[in-house]
Design an enzyme around this catalytic site. Structure first.
Site, mmCIF file in Angstrom:
data_model
loop_
_atom_site.group_PDB
_atom_site.id
_atom_site.type_symbol
_atom_site.label_atom_id
_atom_site.label_comp_id
_atom_site.label_asym_id
_atom_site.label_seq_id
_atom_site.Cartn_x
_atom_site.Cartn_y
_atom_site.Cartn_z
ATOM 1 N N ASP A 1 0.813 -1.217 0.000
ATOM 2 C CA ASP A 1 0.000 0.000 0.000
ATOM 3 C C ASP A 1 0.847 1.267 0.000
ATOM 4 O O ASP A 1 0.434 2.316 0.456
ATOM 5 C CB ASP A 1 -0.994 -0.006 1.164
ATOM 6 C CG ASP A 1 -0.300 -0.155 2.499
ATOM 7 O OD1 ASP A 1 0.943 -0.251 2.513
ATOM 8 O OD2 ASP A 1 -0.992 -0.162 3.526
ATOM 9 N N HIS B 1 21.790 16.495 -24.879
ATOM 10 C CA HIS B 1 20.339 16.388 -25.065
ATOM 11 C C HIS B 1 19.699 17.662 -24.535
ATOM 12 O O HIS B 1 20.330 18.436 -23.823
ATOM 13 C CB HIS B 1 19.814 15.157 -24.312
ATOM 14 C CG HIS B 1 20.241 15.104 -22.869
ATOM 15 N ND1 HIS B 1 19.614 15.792 -21.870
ATOM 16 C CD2 HIS B 1 21.287 14.457 -22.262
ATOM 17 C CE1 HIS B 1 20.221 15.553 -20.713
ATOM 18 N NE2 HIS B 1 21.256 14.750 -20.926
ATOM 19 N N ASP C 1 21.303 18.926 -14.669
ATOM 20 C CA ASP C 1 21.928 17.651 -15.074
ATOM 21 C C ASP C 1 23.436 17.876 -15.188
ATOM 22 O O ASP C 1 23.948 18.136 -16.273
ATOM 23 C CB ASP C 1 21.330 17.185 -16.405
ATOM 24 C CG ASP C 1 21.868 15.826 -16.832
ATOM 25 O OD1 ASP C 1 22.491 15.137 -16.006
ATOM 26 O OD2 ASP C 1 21.652 15.463 -18.005
ATOM 27 N N HIS D 1 28.363 7.025 -25.794
ATOM 28 C CA HIS D 1 27.062 7.719 -25.773
ATOM 29 C C HIS D 1 27.143 9.042 -26.524
ATOM 30 O O HIS D 1 28.221 9.523 -26.846
ATOM 31 C CB HIS D 1 26.602 7.947 -24.320
ATOM 32 C CG HIS D 1 27.574 8.739 -23.482
ATOM 33 N ND1 HIS D 1 27.713 10.114 -23.579
ATOM 34 C CD2 HIS D 1 28.457 8.352 -22.537
ATOM 35 C CE1 HIS D 1 28.622 10.525 -22.704
ATOM 36 N NE2 HIS D 1 29.099 9.474 -22.076
ATOM 37 N N GLU E 1 29.893 17.194 -17.438
ATOM 38 C CA GLU E 1 28.634 17.615 -18.073
ATOM 39 C C GLU E 1 28.238 19.001 -17.594
ATOM 40 O O GLU E 1 28.120 19.250 -16.391
ATOM 41 C CB GLU E 1 27.538 16.598 -17.712
ATOM 42 C CG GLU E 1 26.165 16.958 -18.249
ATOM 43 C CD GLU E 1 25.136 15.856 -18.015
ATOM 44 O OE1 GLU E 1 25.306 15.059 -17.066
ATOM 45 O OE2 GLU E 1 24.160 15.793 -18.797
ATOM 46 N N GLU F 1 28.177 16.704 -22.673
ATOM 47 C CA GLU F 1 28.651 15.718 -21.694
ATOM 48 C C GLU F 1 29.513 14.609 -22.289
ATOM 49 O O GLU F 1 29.121 13.444 -22.286
ATOM 50 C CB GLU F 1 27.463 15.099 -20.956
ATOM 51 C CG GLU F 1 26.337 14.580 -21.845
ATOM 52 C CD GLU F 1 25.203 13.961 -21.019
ATOM 53 O OE1 GLU F 1 25.518 13.096 -20.169
ATOM 54 O OE2 GLU F 1 24.046 14.328 -21.227
ATOM 55 N N TYR G 1 35.463 6.057 -20.858
ATOM 56 C CA TYR G 1 35.254 4.994 -19.867
ATOM 57 C C TYR G 1 36.106 3.794 -20.250
ATOM 58 O O TYR G 1 35.968 3.269 -21.359
ATOM 59 C CB TYR G 1 33.772 4.590 -19.827
ATOM 60 C CG TYR G 1 32.840 5.793 -19.809
ATOM 61 C CD1 TYR G 1 32.425 6.353 -18.609
ATOM 62 C CD2 TYR G 1 32.423 6.378 -21.009
ATOM 63 C CE1 TYR G 1 31.588 7.468 -18.594
ATOM 64 C CE2 TYR G 1 31.593 7.497 -21.006
ATOM 65 C CZ TYR G 1 31.177 8.034 -19.800
ATOM 66 O OH TYR G 1 30.355 9.139 -19.804
ATOM 67 N N HIS H 1 15.941 14.366 -19.967
ATOM 68 C CA HIS H 1 16.068 14.250 -21.427
ATOM 69 C C HIS H 1 14.797 14.869 -21.974
ATOM 70 O O HIS H 1 13.778 14.204 -22.138
ATOM 71 C CB HIS H 1 16.195 12.784 -21.863
ATOM 72 C CG HIS H 1 17.482 12.152 -21.402
ATOM 73 N ND1 HIS H 1 17.782 10.831 -21.600
ATOM 74 C CD2 HIS H 1 18.551 12.659 -20.748
ATOM 75 C CE1 HIS H 1 18.976 10.558 -21.082
ATOM 76 N NE2 HIS H 1 19.463 11.653 -20.554
ATOM 77 N N ARG I 1 33.325 11.525 -16.929
ATOM 78 C CA ARG I 1 32.347 12.300 -17.702
ATOM 79 C C ARG I 1 32.299 13.685 -17.071
ATOM 80 O O ARG I 1 32.371 13.799 -15.834
ATOM 81 C CB ARG I 1 30.962 11.640 -17.678
ATOM 82 C CG ARG I 1 29.885 12.449 -18.387
ATOM 83 C CD ARG I 1 28.633 11.624 -18.755
ATOM 84 N NE ARG I 1 27.834 11.185 -17.642
ATOM 85 C CZ ARG I 1 27.779 9.941 -17.189
ATOM 86 N NH1 ARG I 1 28.498 8.981 -17.765
ATOM 87 N NH2 ARG I 1 27.010 9.619 -16.166
ATOM 88 N N HIS J 1 24.885 4.359 -16.510
ATOM 89 C CA HIS J 1 23.747 4.716 -15.657
ATOM 90 C C HIS J 1 23.763 3.908 -14.367
ATOM 91 O O HIS J 1 22.765 3.309 -13.963
ATOM 92 C CB HIS J 1 22.419 4.539 -16.421
ATOM 93 C CG HIS J 1 22.145 5.683 -17.351
ATOM 94 N ND1 HIS J 1 21.095 5.692 -18.239
ATOM 95 C CD2 HIS J 1 22.791 6.862 -17.537
ATOM 96 C CE1 HIS J 1 21.116 6.836 -18.922
ATOM 97 N NE2 HIS J 1 22.138 7.558 -18.520
ATOM 98 N N ASP K 1 26.937 12.135 -11.379
ATOM 99 C CA ASP K 1 26.003 12.714 -12.348
ATOM 100 C C ASP K 1 24.696 12.897 -11.588
ATOM 101 O O ASP K 1 23.903 11.958 -11.464
ATOM 102 C CB ASP K 1 25.839 11.751 -13.532
ATOM 103 C CG ASP K 1 24.929 12.300 -14.622
ATOM 104 O OD1 ASP K 1 24.217 13.295 -14.364
ATOM 105 O OD2 ASP K 1 24.918 11.719 -15.723
HETATM 106 N N1 GLY Z 1 21.906 12.111 -16.211
HETATM 107 C C1 GLY Z 1 21.647 11.449 -17.402
HETATM 108 C C2 GLY Z 1 22.315 12.117 -18.513
HETATM 109 O O1 GLY Z 1 23.285 12.793 -18.298
HETATM 110 O O2 GLY Z 1 21.884 12.087 -19.630
HETATM 111 MN MN MN Z 2 22.756 14.506 -19.444
HETATM 112 MN MN MN Z 3 23.768 13.656 -16.482
#
Ligand code: GLY
Ligand code: MN
Ligand code: MN
Length: 468
Positions: free
Chosen positions: A66, A379, A304, A375, A426, A403, A407, A386, A424, A276, A293
């Site tokens: 619940d 975005h 982000d 990647h 960003e 970003e 890796y 996103h 990374r 991720h 991140d």
């Molecule tokens: N935090 C997910 C990305 O950077 O797209």
């Molecule tokens: Mn991002």
């Molecule tokens: Mn990110």
């Protein structure tokens, strides 16, 4: 022109982090009812002749037994209404309907007030509250969906979105499912394929932020960035990934953010090479890099930001070499963020720097395809991390992430001294008429600035409780 109304139905369900109707608070400093109203008007003008758009808010999502997930409205629904309760639908008519001698351009259907449920789950606005607080004129209860006001709904000839099929069952979604079921009373053409027209309109609208949105979005970025700085200070050998996640999210909450914009990624060592990674379960970190991140959600909008720093406070030679390539790639990507230029130019600029850097270090051969940067470079950012938006030409008012990353998972086909390095970086970039503005510029990212900030004491070192 068809004598029928074209109804386009859009149901968007975020795939995670949803819902429960509980605890509705209407933000004093969020988007105004006038903003949402103006957005509905902009949408209305883009609908096909005699068209009508129908949106449903997100369902409640059960967590277990619940207990429900914290409710998060559907971003399109929120953008157009500001309403934060489930079991609601919005209808916008392209040409106003004459109903009871009045012109009706839009109708919102909401759940009723219910003192018993509200004592458990928090206040509901009800039709009167929606009129008063959100500025809607025509508000009906959700059990009247497509029945009130008195009009001939049968003349409606809708296009159905295949996303209808995505409706989840469950005890809290019966009302929503009932509303969707009612659309089958309309003159639906079953053979009509998934209709993306409304998605395209929403994409164009949401991609370019208004000044009011930018104010809220910039606040989300400031909160996210300040949390990163506090995390830099708190990282010392012995900390855990989860404690650092907690530092971020503590700063978010302390600054009034309601949520995180996505699952926080805090990965140390080889975990930094998992794109991720959200388990964040490694404890007693001693050395290597930690990739964070993490972004706050403030009044619906998400920051982000990613930063990668050394657990010991000082980069090793190998870490520094990889880090500097990613930083140079980031700067090249940001330089490509220009109005009128191509979204893909950002990726091309950043990827070139990464590829050249890896060749120089002897990690790949010239022209060799590799998987160290698996990647895309960015975005749209907004109500969704996103966010909706196309990937063509950049326009002033768009907010993007840049970003790049490198890796090198353990076991990679390179000298083991590079294994377990994941970087990374960003930033969040606003496209302006003149070029761009880096909204997260204030978060340190050069090797020197990171090492200097990490020498300071952080909130984790000042805690009074024993973390044992
Ligand atoms: N935090 C997910 C990305 O950077 O797209
Ligand atoms: Mn991002
Ligand atoms: Mn990110």
């Amino acid at each position: 022109m068809s004598k029928y109304f074209k109804v386009i139905i859009l149901i968007c369900f975020a795939s995670w982090a949803m819902p429960d109707l509980y605890a509705q608070s209407y933000f004093a400093d969020g988007l105004s009812p006038e903003f949402h109203k103006e957005r509905r008007e902009v949408l209305r003008k883009q609908l096909p002749a005699n068209g009508a758009a129908i949106f449903f808010n997100n369902p409640v999502k059960n967590r277990s037994n619940d207990t429900e997930f914290t409710y998060r409205p559907n971003s399109d629904f929120f953008y157009l209404t500001g309403f934060r309760e489930p079991n609601a639908a919005l209808v916008i008519f392209q040409s106003p309907q004459m109903i009871g001698g009045k012109e009706v351009k839009e109708i919102i259907y909401v759940q009723p007030r219910d003192p018993l449920r509200e004592q458990w789950d928090g206040e509901r606005l009800g039709p009167e509250g929606v009129k008063e607080k959100l500025g809607f004129e025509h508000v009906y209860l959700n059990n009247e969906f497509l029945q009130s006001p008195e009009m001939d709904w049968n003349k409606v000839s809708p296009f159905l979105s295949m996303e209808m099929a995505a409706i989840e069952g469950g005890k809290h979604n019966e009302v929503l499912a009932g509303m969707v079921e009612k659309t089958s009373l309309l003159n639906i053409k079953a053979e009509v394929p998934r209709n993306n027209q409304l998605v395209n309109i929403m994409e164009k609208m949401r991609a370019v932020k208004t000044p009011e949105e930018l104010e809220v979005l910039e606040r989300a970025v400031v909160i996210s960035g300040k949390a990163h700085i506090e995390a830099f200070r708190s990282i010392k050998p012995g900390v855990s990934e989860r404690a650092i996640q907690g530092v971020h999210e503590f700063v978010h909450k302390a600054m009034g953010a309601e949520e995180v914009g996505y699952g926080s990624i805090v990965g140390a060592g080889n975990n930094a090479t998992i794109l991720h990674y959200v388990e964040n379960h490694k404890t007693s970190l001693q050395e290597g890099l930690i990739l964070m991140d993490v972004g706050a959600e403030y009044r619906g909008y998400s920051g982000d930001i990613t930063r990668t720093v050394p657990i010991k406070g000082v980069f090793s030679e190998e870490e520094k070499a990889i880090y500097q390539i990613v930083l140079d790639a980031l700067e090249a990507g940001i330089a490509a963020c220009q109005p009128g230029s191509d979204f893909q130019a950002i990726d091309r600029a950043a990827r070139r720097v990464v590829d050249e850097g890896l060749v120089k270090l002897g990690l790949v051969n010239e022209g060799e395809k590799h998987r160290f940067f698996p990647h895309g470079t960015g975005h749209h950012l907004g109500l969704d991390v996103h966010d909706r938006g196309g990937y063509g030409k950049l326009e002033p008012g768009m907010v993007l992430t840049v970003e790049p990353g490198i890796y090198i998972p353990e076991g990679s086909d390179v000298d083991p001294k590079w294994w377990g390095i994941g970087v990374r970086i960003e930033d969040n970039i606003l496209i302006t008429k003149e070029g761009n503005k880096n909204l997260s510029e204030f978060v340190p990212k050069t090797v020197e600035d990171i090492e200097a900030t990490m020498k300071e004491e952080g909130v984790l070192q000042r805690l009074q409780v024993e973390l044992e």
